[in-house]
Design a protein around this motif. Structure first.
Motif, PDB file in Angstrom:
ATOM      1  N   LEU A  19       3.739   1.829   1.153  1.00  9.96           N
ATOM      2  CA  LEU A  19       4.673   2.013   2.272  1.00  9.96           C
ATOM      3  C   LEU A  19       6.121   1.919   1.791  1.00  9.96           C
ATOM      4  O   LEU A  19       6.986   2.693   2.228  1.00  9.96           O
ATOM      5  CB  LEU A  19       4.387   0.963   3.359  1.00  9.96           C
ATOM      6  N   ALA A  64       0.799  -1.233   0.000  1.00 12.95           N
ATOM      7  CA  ALA A  64       0.000   0.000   0.000  1.00 12.95           C
ATOM      8  C   ALA A  64       0.831   1.283   0.000  1.00 12.95           C
ATOM      9  O   ALA A  64       0.532   2.243   0.700  1.00 12.95           O
ATOM     10  CB  ALA A  64      -0.967  -0.021   1.202  1.00 12.95           C
ATOM     11  N   CYS A  91       3.599  17.863  13.943  1.00  9.57           N
ATOM     12  CA  CYS A  91       3.569  17.935  15.408  1.00  9.57           C
ATOM     13  C   CYS A  91       4.966  18.102  16.002  1.00  9.57           C
ATOM     14  O   CYS A  91       5.101  18.360  17.197  1.00  9.57           O
ATOM     15  CB  CYS A  91       2.878  16.709  16.007  1.00  9.57           C
ATOM     16  N   TYR A 117      14.726   7.634   9.576  1.00 11.63           N
ATOM     17  CA  TYR A 117      13.389   7.600  10.194  1.00 11.63           C
ATOM     18  C   TYR A 117      13.226   8.762  11.164  1.00 11.63           C
ATOM     19  O   TYR A 117      12.138   9.353  11.278  1.00 11.63           O
ATOM     20  CB  TYR A 117      13.120   6.244  10.881  1.00 11.63           C
ATOM     21  N   GLN A 156       0.581  12.389   6.354  1.00 14.82           N
ATOM     22  CA  GLN A 156       1.150  12.205   7.692  1.00 14.82           C
ATOM     23  C   GLN A 156       1.095  10.757   8.160  1.00 14.82           C
ATOM     24  O   GLN A 156       2.026  10.256   8.788  1.00 14.82           O
ATOM     25  CB  GLN A 156       0.425  13.081   8.709  1.00 14.82           C
ATOM     26  N   ALA A 157      -0.011  10.083   7.890  1.00 14.26           N
ATOM     27  CA  ALA A 157      -0.150   8.715   8.389  1.00 14.26           C
ATOM     28  C   ALA A 157       0.909   7.811   7.758  1.00 14.26           C
ATOM     29  O   ALA A 157       1.565   7.011   8.444  1.00 14.26           O
ATOM     30  CB  ALA A 157      -1.557   8.193   8.089  1.00 14.26           C
ATOM     31  N   GLN A 158       1.089   7.956   6.454  1.00  9.55           N
ATOM     32  CA  GLN A 158       2.084   7.126   5.765  1.00  9.55           C
ATOM     33  C   GLN A 158       3.501   7.492   6.239  1.00  9.55           C
ATOM     34  O   GLN A 158       4.361   6.606   6.357  1.00  9.55           O
ATOM     35  CB  GLN A 158       1.942   7.331   4.245  1.00  9.55           C
ATOM     36  N   HIS A 186      10.102  11.559  11.105  1.00  7.35           N
ATOM     37  CA  HIS A 186       9.219  11.891  12.233  1.00  7.35           C
ATOM     38  C   HIS A 186       9.457  13.330  12.720  1.00  7.35           C
ATOM     39  O   HIS A 186       8.515  14.042  13.068  1.00  7.35           O
ATOM     40  CB  HIS A 186       9.427  10.888  13.373  1.00  7.35           C
ATOM     41  N   ASP A 234       8.259   4.290  11.277  1.00  4.76           N
ATOM     42  CA  ASP A 234       8.184   3.110  12.149  1.00  4.76           C
ATOM     43  C   ASP A 234       8.783   1.883  11.459  1.00  4.76           C
ATOM     44  O   ASP A 234       9.528   1.106  12.072  1.00  4.76           O
ATOM     45  CB  ASP A 234       6.726   2.819  12.509  1.00  4.76           C
ATOM     46  N   ALA A 235       8.444   1.706  10.192  1.00  5.91           N
ATOM     47  CA  ALA A 235       8.929   0.532   9.459  1.00  5.91           C
ATOM     48  C   ALA A 235      10.432   0.629   9.194  1.00  5.91           C
ATOM     49  O   ALA A 235      11.129  -0.393   9.187  1.00  5.91           O
ATOM     50  CB  ALA A 235       8.162   0.392   8.143  1.00  5.91           C
ATOM     51  N   LEU A 252       4.316   8.570   9.224  1.00  2.65           N
ATOM     52  CA  LEU A 252       4.457   7.959  10.551  1.00  2.65           C
ATOM     53  C   LEU A 252       4.796   6.476  10.403  1.00  2.65           C
ATOM     54  O   LEU A 252       5.748   5.967  11.014  1.00  2.65           O
ATOM     55  CB  LEU A 252       3.140   8.149  11.311  1.00  2.65           C
ATOM     56  N   LEU A 253       4.051   5.771   9.555  1.00  4.47           N
ATOM     57  CA  LEU A 253       4.277   4.335   9.355  1.00  4.47           C
ATOM     58  C   LEU A 253       5.628   4.056   8.700  1.00  4.47           C
ATOM     59  O   LEU A 253       6.312   3.088   9.051  1.00  4.47           O
ATOM     60  CB  LEU A 253       3.169   3.737   8.489  1.00  4.47           C
ATOM     61  N   MET A 280       9.106   4.682   2.175  1.00  7.49           N
ATOM     62  CA  MET A 280      10.370   4.355   2.849  1.00  7.49           C
ATOM     63  C   MET A 280      11.559   4.668   1.943  1.00  7.49           C
ATOM     64  O   MET A 280      12.561   5.230   2.382  1.00  7.49           O
ATOM     65  CB  MET A 280      10.385   2.875   3.255  1.00  7.49           C
ATOM     66  N   MET A 289       7.578  16.072  10.853  1.00 10.64           N
ATOM     67  CA  MET A 289       6.099  16.071  10.867  1.00 10.64           C
ATOM     68  C   MET A 289       5.544  17.324  11.552  1.00 10.64           C
ATOM     69  O   MET A 289       6.218  17.954  12.361  1.00 10.64           O
ATOM     70  CB  MET A 289       5.580  14.783  11.518  1.00 10.64           C
TER      71      MET A 289
END
Lengths: 309, 309
Positions: B46, B44, B102, B93, B121-123, B97, B129-130, B125-126, B50, B100
Motif C-alpha cells: 500500500l 502489503a 469506473c 487521491y 484496481q483494488a490497491q 480514483h 482512501d489511505a 482504491l485503497l 501511495m 479508475m
C-alpha cells in the motif's frame, strides 16, 4: 453542519444496567444526527448515495462504543455524538468501497443492493470518498462549544485508525492474503488493522471527549484492543456456524474465498475459547481503569462476544 | 508523523520577485516532506502505491498556493508545509480514483501508467482512501507546536473542500453532465466545486496558518475563487489548443467525451477573455487585501492564466 442534537443519558441514574434500553436511546440519537448531517441535497445524486450507504442499517457498534466510553469519562455529549457519527461514516465508506467489483464484489449488504449496484460504481466510489471527508468535517465544527484540543485529538485518532497504518492497511493485507497461509501473529496483525483499529479508535475517541487520567486511558486502550480482536474472532466463528439469513450477509464466504480465518487456523473450539479469553481481558481492563461506571462498555463487550449475528 | 521539515523563505528579502526561484525552493521542501510523510513501509504494497501516486510528478500548484498565502500572512512554516502536503494528498487521491475504469478510465498520468494499471484496481482504491486519511493526519500532529485552533481550522477547511459540497460533489456533477448541455452558471458551479474548492481551500489554509484580519481573509477568499475558476477556464482552452505531449495528458479529451467546457460554451476567444478577466479579479483582490507582500500569490495567478500546460 451547525445543527445540534442533544443526547442525554437516562441510564446513568439507573441502579442496574439495561443494555437494550441504553442502546435504543443512544441509537436514536445517532440515527437522527446522521440523517441531519448527511445532507440529501449534495449535488447530482451524491447525497442520495451517501444516505443510502449509511442510514437505516448496521449494528452501530462503533458509535455505541464511542458513546459508552465518553460516558465513562463524563465526556462532552456534543463531541461524543459527533465522534460516534464520524466513526460510523468511516466504517460505512469502507463497506461501500469494499463491496465494489474490484474488491469483494458484493451485491447485497444489510439486505439491500450494495451502493454500486444501486447507484453505479462511479457514484459509489465518490460517495465513499465524500463520506470519509464528512467524517472529518463532523469533528471540527465551529461554534459547537467543543474545545480545539478535543477537535484536534478526535481528528488525530480517526485519521490514524482509518489510514495506511490502520483500516486501509489492514484491507491491503487482506487483499494480499487470499489463498495465503498466515500464522496466528500475521492473522492478528491483519485484523488489528482492518477492523481492530477503528473499534479501538471508537473507544479512544470517546475517552478523548472527557478528561480521563493516563491510567484510565491506558485501561480503555487495552479494553479497545481486546474487544477489537474479539469482534473479529467471533465474526469468523459466525461465518461458519450461522446461515446467511441470521448474519444478514453471505455466510461461509471466507472459507469459499480461501481467506485465512481464526476458525481455519485454530479450529472452532479454540477460536471460541480465544474469544472468551479476549472478553476476559477486556473486562479486566475495565475493572482496572479506576472509572466509576463502565457498565455500558462492559455490556457491549459481552454483547460482541455472545452475539449471534 | 513527528518528523520536522523546515522551509524558510529566501525570497522574502529579495527586492524583486523571481517565481522560478521561489517555486524551486518551496517545491524542494514539499517533495522532501511528502517523501518523508508517506511511509514506504505501509502494509502489503500500500505504501508503494501511495508513494507512486504522489511523488515525482505534478505541478504542485496547490502546495505553492498554500505556502504563498501563508507567507503573505506570516504564517507558521510548519503548519503551512503540512497544509501544503495535505492539500496535495487530497488532489493526488482524487486523481487516482478519477483515473479508475469506473470513472475516467485513464491509463496514463504524468507520463506514467496510472496507479490502477500499475498496482491493480483494488490497491488503487485503497491507496486513494489511505491518502485522504493521511491528509487529515498531517494536519493534526502532536508536539509540532501548531496551536490546536490552527489544526482544527485546517481540518475544517480541507474537509469542506474535499467533500460533497466541494471536490467530490463537483465530480458527481461532472459524471452526470456528460452529453448534457450546461449553461454558464451550471458549468461554473461544477468547476467551482470540482477544482475550485480545493484551490480556494489552498489559499484559505495558507491564510489560516497566520493571523490575517477579516478584510485580508475576505480578499484572499476572492483571490482564491477567481484563481480557481481561471484555472479551469485555462484548462479547457489548453485541452483544445495544445497537443498531448505538451499537456502531459490526453488532449482533446473533453470534446471527445462530449463534456461541456468553457470553450464549447463560450468559444475560444471569449474563454480567453474570461480567463484574463478572472486574473484581473484575482490581482485586484490582492491589491485590496492590505497585505504587504503578495508577490508570490500574484505571480502564481499570472502563471495559472498564462501557462502552456
Amino acid at each position: 453542519m451547525d445543527a445540534r442534537v442533544s443526547c442525554s443519558n437516562p441510564s446513568a441514574v439507573a441502579a442496574s444496567f439495561d443494555l437494550g434500553a441504553w442502546s435504543r436511546h443512544h441509537l436514536e440519537c445517532v440515527e437522527q444526527a446522521l440523517s441531519q448531517w448527511i445532507a440529501p441535497d449534495a449535488p447530482a445524486g451524491l447525497g442520495a448515495a451517501m444516505r443510502y450507504a449509511v442510514l437505516d442499517g448496521g449494528k452501530r457498534l462503533r458509535p455505541l462504543l464511542v458513546l459508552a466510553a465518553s460516558e465513562a469519562v463524563a465526556g462532552l455529549p456534543e463531541a461524543a455524538l459527533r465522534a460516534a457519527c464520524a466513526v460510523e461514516l468511516i466504517h460505512a465508506y469502507s463497506l461501500v468501497h469494499d463491496d465494489m467489483p474490484c474488491m469483494d464484489n458484493d451485491v447485497l449488504r444489510r439486505g439491500k443492493p450494495t451502493v454500486h449496484v444501486q447507484f453505479g460504481q462511479a457514484q459509489a466510489l465518490l460517495a465513499g470518498d465524500a463520506l470519509q471527508a464528512l467524517a472529518f468535517e463532523l469533528l471540527v465544527p465551529e461554534g459547537a462549544g467543543i474545545p480545539d484540543h478535543v477537535q484536534a485529538a478526535l481528528c488525530r485518532l480517526l485519521a490514524r485508525a482509518a489510514g495506511a497504518e490502520g483500516m486501509a492497511g489492514g484491507q491491503a493485507i487482506d487483499l494480499a492474503s487470499v489463498g495465503v497461509a498466515l500464522d496466528e501473529a500475521q492473522l492478528r496483525q491483519m485484523h488489528r488493522l482492518k477492523t481492530g483499529a477503528l473499534l479501538q479508535a471508537s473507544v479512544a475517541m470517546g475517552a478523548a471527549c472527557g478528561c480521563a487520567d493516563a491510567a484510565a486511558q491506558a485501561a480503555l486502550a487495552r479494553y479497545g484492543a481486546a474487544l477489537g480482536l474479539a469482534f473479529q474472532v467471533v465474526d469468523d466463528i459466525l461465518d461458519v456456524t450461522q446461515d446467511s439469513a441470521t448474519l444478514g450477509k453471505t455466510a461461509g464466504k471466507d472459507a469459499a474465498s480461501d481467506k485465512p480465518t481464526y476458525v481455519s487456523l485454530l479450529g472452532l473450539q479454540r477460536a471460541r475459547a480465544h474469544a472468551d479469553e479476549l472478553l476476559g481481558q477486556a473486562l479486566a481492563a475495565l475493572a482496572a481503569s479506576g472509572l466509576s461506571d463502565t457498565r455500558a462498555l462492559q455490556a457491549l463487550a459481552e454483547m460482541v462476544v455472545n452475539r449471534s449475528n
